[in-house]
Structure formats: C-alpha cells, structure tokens
Design a protein around this motif. Structure first.
Motif, PDB file in Angstrom:
ATOM      1  N   LYS A  70      64.934 -51.921  11.410  1.00 20.68           N
ATOM      2  CA  LYS A  70      64.583 -53.034  10.536  1.00 20.68           C
ATOM      3  C   LYS A  70      65.810 -53.641   9.845  1.00 20.68           C
ATOM      4  CE  LYS A  70      59.803 -51.873   9.494  1.00 20.68           C
ATOM      5  NZ  LYS A  70      59.482 -50.752  10.284  1.00 20.68           N
ATOM      6  N   LEU A  71      66.725 -52.799   9.368  1.00 19.50           N
ATOM      7  CA  LEU A  71      67.825 -53.248   8.520  1.00 19.50           C
ATOM      8  C   LEU A  71      69.173 -53.163   9.231  1.00 19.50           C
ATOM      9  CD1 LEU A  71      66.842 -51.444   5.199  1.00 19.50           C
ATOM     10  CD2 LEU A  71      66.240 -53.767   5.923  1.00 19.50           C
ATOM     11  N   ILE A  72      70.034 -54.157   8.984  1.00 22.06           N
ATOM     12  CA  ILE A  72      71.379 -54.053   9.548  1.00 22.06           C
ATOM     13  C   ILE A  72      72.178 -52.967   8.834  1.00 22.06           C
ATOM     14  CG2 ILE A  72      71.443 -56.356  10.551  1.00 22.06           C
ATOM     15  CD1 ILE A  72      73.236 -57.245   8.271  1.00 22.06           C
ATOM     16  N   GLU A  73      71.749 -52.571   7.642  1.00 18.48           N
ATOM     17  CA  GLU A  73      72.379 -51.427   6.981  1.00 18.48           C
ATOM     18  C   GLU A  73      72.190 -50.167   7.835  1.00 18.48           C
ATOM     19  OE1 GLU A  73      71.136 -54.218   3.608  1.00 18.48           O
ATOM     20  OE2 GLU A  73      70.382 -53.663   5.581  1.00 18.48           O
ATOM     21  N   THR A  74      70.981 -49.994   8.362  1.00 15.74           N
ATOM     22  CA  THR A  74      70.680 -48.846   9.225  1.00 15.74           C
ATOM     23  C   THR A  74      71.478 -48.937  10.522  1.00 15.74           C
ATOM     24  OG1 THR A  74      68.460 -48.737   8.298  1.00 15.74           O
ATOM     25  CG2 THR A  74      68.820 -47.590  10.384  1.00 15.74           C
ATOM     26  N   LYS A  94      85.693 -48.231   9.423  1.00 10.74           N
ATOM     27  CA  LYS A  94      85.052 -49.312   8.695  1.00 10.74           C
ATOM     28  C   LYS A  94      84.289 -50.113   9.744  1.00 10.74           C
ATOM     29  CE  LYS A  94      87.465 -52.792   7.066  1.00 10.74           C
ATOM     30  NZ  LYS A  94      88.315 -53.651   6.218  1.00 10.74           N
ATOM     31  N   VAL A  95      82.983 -50.221   9.553  1.00  7.21           N
ATOM     32  CA  VAL A  95      82.125 -50.891  10.528  1.00  7.21           C
ATOM     33  C   VAL A  95      81.443 -52.060   9.840  1.00  7.21           C
ATOM     34  CG1 VAL A  95      80.171 -50.634  12.098  1.00  7.21           C
ATOM     35  CG2 VAL A  95      81.722 -48.698  11.720  1.00  7.21           C
ATOM     36  N   SER A  96      81.532 -53.234  10.449  1.00  5.01           N
ATOM     37  CA  SER A  96      80.858 -54.429   9.945  1.00  5.01           C
ATOM     38  C   SER A  96      79.916 -54.944  11.023  1.00  5.01           C
ATOM     39  CB  SER A  96      81.855 -55.528   9.608  1.00  5.01           C
ATOM     40  OG  SER A  96      82.756 -55.103   8.625  1.00  5.01           O
ATOM     41  N   VAL A  97      78.693 -55.239  10.616  1.00  8.33           N
ATOM     42  CA  VAL A  97      77.732 -55.863  11.521  1.00  8.33           C
ATOM     43  C   VAL A  97      77.288 -57.169  10.878  1.00  8.33           C
ATOM     44  CG1 VAL A  97      75.465 -55.683  12.618  1.00  8.33           C
ATOM     45  CG2 VAL A  97      76.931 -53.654  12.466  1.00  8.33           C
ATOM     46  N   THR A  98      77.411 -58.248  11.639  1.00 10.77           N
ATOM     47  CA  THR A  98      76.988 -59.560  11.166  1.00 10.77           C
ATOM     48  C   THR A  98      75.783 -60.025  11.962  1.00 10.77           C
ATOM     49  OG1 THR A  98      79.248 -60.155  10.539  1.00 10.77           O
ATOM     50  CG2 THR A  98      77.683 -61.970  10.829  1.00 10.77           C
ATOM     51  N   THR A 112      76.530 -60.098   6.559  1.00  8.45           N
ATOM     52  CA  THR A 112      77.326 -58.995   7.087  1.00  8.45           C
ATOM     53  C   THR A 112      77.154 -57.778   6.199  1.00  8.45           C
ATOM     54  OG1 THR A 112      78.993 -60.506   7.980  1.00  8.45           O
ATOM     55  CG2 THR A 112      79.667 -58.213   7.661  1.00  8.45           C
ATOM     56  N   VAL A 113      76.977 -56.627   6.834  1.00  7.81           N
ATOM     57  CA  VAL A 113      76.986 -55.348   6.131  1.00  7.81           C
ATOM     58  C   VAL A 113      78.217 -54.592   6.608  1.00  7.81           C
ATOM     59  CG1 VAL A 113      75.852 -53.111   5.899  1.00  7.81           C
ATOM     60  CG2 VAL A 113      74.506 -55.205   5.788  1.00  7.81           C
ATOM     61  N   GLU A 114      78.986 -54.094   5.654  1.00 13.39           N
ATOM     62  CA  GLU A 114      80.202 -53.343   5.966  1.00 13.39           C
ATOM     63  C   GLU A 114      80.098 -51.966   5.323  1.00 13.39           C
ATOM     64  OE1 GLU A 114      84.246 -55.158   5.691  1.00 13.39           O
ATOM     65  OE2 GLU A 114      84.455 -53.678   4.078  1.00 13.39           O
ATOM     66  N   LEU A 115      80.296 -50.932   6.128  1.00 14.77           N
ATOM     67  CA  LEU A 115      80.283 -49.550   5.635  1.00 14.77           C
ATOM     68  C   LEU A 115      81.605 -48.890   5.991  1.00 14.77           C
ATOM     69  CD1 LEU A 115      76.764 -48.321   6.836  1.00 14.77           C
ATOM     70  CD2 LEU A 115      77.373 -49.210   4.600  1.00 14.77           C
ATOM     71  N   ARG A 116      82.103 -48.051   5.083  1.00 10.53           N
ATOM     72  CA  ARG A 116      83.288 -47.238   5.361  1.00 10.53           C
ATOM     73  C   ARG A 116      82.885 -45.779   5.298  1.00 10.53           C
ATOM     74  NH1 ARG A 116      87.618 -48.788   1.266  1.00 10.53           N
ATOM     75  NH2 ARG A 116      88.741 -47.127   2.324  1.00 10.53           N
ATOM     76  N   ARG A 117      83.161 -45.069   6.379  1.00 12.14           N
ATOM     77  CA  ARG A 117      82.837 -43.650   6.479  1.00 12.14           C
ATOM     78  C   ARG A 117      84.073 -42.896   6.938  1.00 12.14           C
ATOM     79  NH1 ARG A 117      79.345 -45.546   4.010  1.00 12.14           N
ATOM     80  NH2 ARG A 117      77.114 -45.509   4.404  1.00 12.14           N
ATOM     81  N   LYS A 118      84.151 -41.621   6.549  1.00 14.15           N
ATOM     82  CA  LYS A 118      85.263 -40.783   6.992  1.00 14.15           C
ATOM     83  C   LYS A 118      84.760 -39.378   7.224  1.00 14.15           C
ATOM     84  CE  LYS A 118      86.827 -39.348   2.415  1.00 14.15           C
ATOM     85  NZ  LYS A 118      87.936 -39.304   1.473  1.00 14.15           N
TER      86      LYS A 118
END
Length: 130
Positions: A70-74, A94-98, A112-118
């Motif tokens: 449902k969500l671009i966050e997911t 760093k991943v961005s989905v537009t 756009t949702v941008e997440l940074r993970r490590k």
C-alpha cells in the motif's frame, strides 16, 4: 567510506492504497546511495571484489515489480532491507522511491520517500541516526 550510487532506476509497479493503483500500476523511480569499501575492487579491476550493480538492479526489480504494497514507505523499507541483507559488504544504504503520479488532483513531480539504513556492530539493520 566509498559510495556506489544508482540513480533514477525506472520500474513499473502496482502499489498503492487505491484499487485503481493496484489495477493500473505506474512508474516508480528508485535511487540508491550505497556506502561500502571499494578499494579492493579499484585495485584489482575484478567484479568479484565489488558489488555487482546489475545484481542489485535485479534485487530491486523483484521488489518493485513484485507483489503490491500500500505505502511507498513499505516499498522503500523492503528495498533497503533486501539490499543490506543480500550484500554484507554494504555498510549503509540510502534508498529513495519516487511515485511520480499519485492518483489525486495535484500538480507536482511526485512524492518521494527516502530511508537511510545501516548494519550495526551486531549485524542488524537499523535506521541511521543523524
């Protein structure tokens, strides 16, 4: 830390809250900014000493063009987790989905949702704190 950046990869997916999004689908743009040590590959000139970006593309494609969410966050979280989970040499992503054409009456270039993970010292994937 070195960087490998994959810019504006285009996929077609069926994600969204509204049924017409799941039925019609649309383009999604994905950007990846990966942090890893590229010194060995730079010296050896051997693809086995780096992360093959064609393989990363295949991992991301399977997610974006796969089962809808449902969500671009997911969607963004799934991509970040898959990339870090698959390639242990990548320390941070760093991943961005537009989503360029959300299904409502608004004129803009998309959302756009941008997440940074490590990967932390225990090997777990966690959000990056600034």
């Amino acid at each position: 830390m070195d960087r490998m950046v994959l810019k504006r990869i285009v996929f077609y997916g069926y994600h969204g809250v509204y049924p017409e999004e799941n039925r019609l689908g649309q383009k999604y743009f994905v950007d990846l900014d990966l942090r890893l040590d590229l010194s060995r590959a730079a010296l050896s000139d051997n693809v086995n000493d780096t992360v093959n970006y064609a393989e990363i593309h295949a991992v991301v494609k399977e997610i974006v063009e796969g089962p809808p969410v449902k969500l671009i966050e997911t969607l963004t979280e799934k991509i970040a987790s898959a990339v870090l989970g698959t390639y242990t040499s990548i320390i941070e992503a760093k991943v961005s989905v537009t989503k360029p054409n959300p299904p409502f009456d608004i004129t803009f270039d998309g959302v756009t949702v941008e997440l940074r993970r490590k990967r932390n010292q225990s090997g777990n994937i966690v959000p990056v704190e600034d």
